[in-house]
Design an enzyme around this catalytic site. Structure first.
Site, PDB file in Angstrom:
ATOM      1  N   CYS A 165       0.588  -1.101  -0.040  1.00 38.94           N
ATOM      2  CA  CYS A 165       0.050  -0.108   0.265  1.00 38.94           C
ATOM      3  C   CYS A 165       0.592   1.247  -0.228  1.00 38.94           C
ATOM      4  O   CYS A 165       0.157   2.537  -0.355  1.00 38.94           O
ATOM      5  CB  CYS A 165      -0.759  -0.473   1.519  1.00 38.94           C
ATOM      6  SG  CYS A 165      -2.220  -1.530   1.557  1.00 38.94           S
ATOM      7  N   HIS A 305      -3.221   8.558   5.652  1.00 37.99           N
ATOM      8  CA  HIS A 305      -3.092   7.000   5.052  1.00 37.99           C
ATOM      9  C   HIS A 305      -4.558   6.577   5.373  1.00 37.99           C
ATOM     10  O   HIS A 305      -4.954   6.393   4.461  1.00 37.99           O
ATOM     11  CB  HIS A 305      -2.474   6.036   5.562  1.00 37.99           C
ATOM     12  CG  HIS A 305      -2.526   5.095   5.440  1.00 37.99           C
ATOM     13  ND1 HIS A 305      -1.555   4.469   3.484  1.00 37.99           N
ATOM     14  CD2 HIS A 305      -2.154   3.312   5.705  1.00 37.99           C
ATOM     15  CE1 HIS A 305      -2.412   3.415   3.162  1.00 37.99           C
ATOM     16  NE2 HIS A 305      -2.172   2.850   4.728  1.00 37.99           N
ATOM     17  N   PHE A 401       1.368  -3.266   4.292  1.00 41.69           N
ATOM     18  CA  PHE A 401       1.388  -4.552   4.862  1.00 41.69           C
ATOM     19  C   PHE A 401       3.465  -4.332   4.972  1.00 41.69           C
ATOM     20  O   PHE A 401       4.221  -4.540   4.254  1.00 41.69           O
ATOM     21  CB  PHE A 401       0.843  -5.722   4.043  1.00 41.69           C
ATOM     22  CG  PHE A 401      -0.436  -5.828   4.785  1.00 41.69           C
ATOM     23  CD1 PHE A 401      -0.770  -4.923   5.174  1.00 41.69           C
ATOM     24  CD2 PHE A 401      -0.810  -7.125   3.755  1.00 41.69           C
ATOM     25  CE1 PHE A 401      -2.323  -5.413   5.660  1.00 41.69           C
ATOM     26  CE2 PHE A 401      -2.555  -7.358   4.856  1.00 41.69           C
ATOM     27  CZ  PHE A 401      -2.811  -6.295   5.549  1.00 41.69           C
TER      28      PHE A 401
END
Length: 415
Positions: A165, A305, A401
């Site tokens: 991401c 985020h 991740f």
């Protein structure tokens, strides 16, 4: 003096529509692009919603002979890159004498997953001798920047960042560094992702990462809200054109903003969960500030985020307080994922573009669906409605991740 890097073009393909101004108009209006999944039958899944691009016409962006030879994530990358290129007022292709000084870096999370799934299903019924010669080129992530380089004759740096991401933001930051180091004068950068598939839905669902608010899809993504229950998967692409200031000025380019800082770090903590102390996120943001030579008090707005997951939102809030101290309560923070969902590898490119537009129009997009305050998330999240303000410096965060983190810092251009 360090070479200055400016933004001269933007391109967006998102669940709010194909086109930069279409997406930006939706963000300013607080419109959600989340709805029921239509690309496959999701009725057996706990999550049945996603952010699908509603109006993409591939034949308008990709040559007809290439459409079937390229995975949809490459289609999106080409479209967003063409938008950005044209908005920057660049020639159809880079002249041969300038081509080695122009490049492309794009972030991709999972690459051609649609192609992979389709090929596996086909081999189960027809055998491996029916695998297409285009299978590997359609699958690999670096084919997105590869196709863009061929389209515009970019013979300089060409690479693909695959950091989950955070990939799109890493791509923007690395493109900036290539220009600052003198390796390139112009870079196409950002991210692309199309992975709204049954396998992806099952995988994130098994990890209990997704919202199951199927009856209210437009209210499902609710970053920083006390009743958030997971993120909403989506698809899209966001691309920026970066140029060395002198190069941009020499060709009379319009300048949207200046990219002044880049930070990256690792949590080194857990496969999927952020370090709850916020230390990894904080170091990343601080590095972007230090890279720019900017003080925390100079930042006016953070495009967070803000995934709408319990752990991320609380940890990002804590990290912002660690970096900004009392100023954390004076600056504004919002998550465009509340409207766009989470585009994985593309999201950093999209959010970097939104940060530039925030500076251009002096409007901060809202965090929609913010209805129930969370004691662990107590900052100003620009709740539910866009807000005008004096916005000079904007930070954009992406965390992925594997504990991989990225931040980029933009500032209003001053000659």
């Amino acid at each position: 003096m360090q070479r200055r890097v400016v933004v001269t073009g933007l391109g967006l393909v998102t669940p709010l529509g194909t086109g930069t101004e279409k997406t930006w108009g939706g963000l300013k209006a607080g419109k959600s692009g989340i709805g029921p999944i239509t690309k496959f039958d999701a009725s057996a899944f706990k999550t049945q919603i996603a952010g699908e691009v509603p109006d993409f016409e591939v034949d308008k962006w990709v040559p007809a002979k290439k459409i079937r030879r390229l995975d949809p994530f490459i289609h999106f990358a080409i479209a967003a890159s063409r938008m950005a290129w044209e908005s920057a007022g660049l020639p159809a292709v880079m002249p041969q004498e300038q081509a080695p000084r122009a490049g492309c870096i794009l972030g991709v999370g999972l690459g051609g997953l649609i192609t992979l799934e389709e090929t596996i299903r086909m081999t189960e019924h027809k055998g491996f001798d029916r695998v297409s010669p285009f299978f590997i080129p359609k699958l690999i992530g670096n084919m997105a920047p590869g196709e863009v380089s061929m389209m515009f004759n970019l013979k300089g740096p060409n690479t693909c960042v695959c950091t989950a991401c955070a990939a799109g933001t890493h791509a923007v930051g690395e493109a900036m560094k290539n220009i600052q180091r003198g390796v390139a004068e112009l870079m196409v950068c950002g991210g692309a992702e199309v992975v709204c598939t049954a396998t992806t839905l099952a995988g994130f669902g098994a990890a209990r990462a997704l919202s199951t608010r199927n009856d209210e899809p437009t209210r499902a993504s609710r970053p920083f809200d006390a009743q958030r229950d997971g993120f909403v998967m989506s698809e899209g692409s966001g691309v920026l054109i970066l140029e060395e200031l002198g190069f941009a000025k020499a060709r009379g380019a319009g300048i949207l903003a200046e990219l002044i800082g880049y930070g990256l770090s690792a949590d080194a903590y857990h496969m999927t969960a952020p370090d709850p102390s916020g230390e990894g996120f904080a170091r990343c943001m601080q590095m972007a500030l230090d890279d720019a030579g900017a003080a925390p008090g100079e930042v006016d707005y953070i495009n967070a985020h803000g995934t709408s997951t319990d752990l991320n939102d609380a940890t990002e809030t804590k990290a912002i307080k660690l970096v900004f101290g009392e100023h954390a309560y004076k600056l504004a923070v919002s998550s465009t994922k509340s409207m766009l969902g989470h585009m994985l590898g593309a999201t950093g490119g999209v959010e970097a573009a939104a940060s530039v537009l925030t500076i251009r129009d002096q409007i901060m997009p809202p965090t929609i669906n913010y209805e129930n305050p969370d004691p662990d998330c107590d900052l100003d999240y620009v709740p539910n409605q866009a807000r005008e303000g004096k916005i000079k410096t904007v930070l954009s965060n992406s965390f992925g991740f594997g504990g991989t983190n990225a931040s980029v810092l933009f500032r209003a251009y001053q000659p």
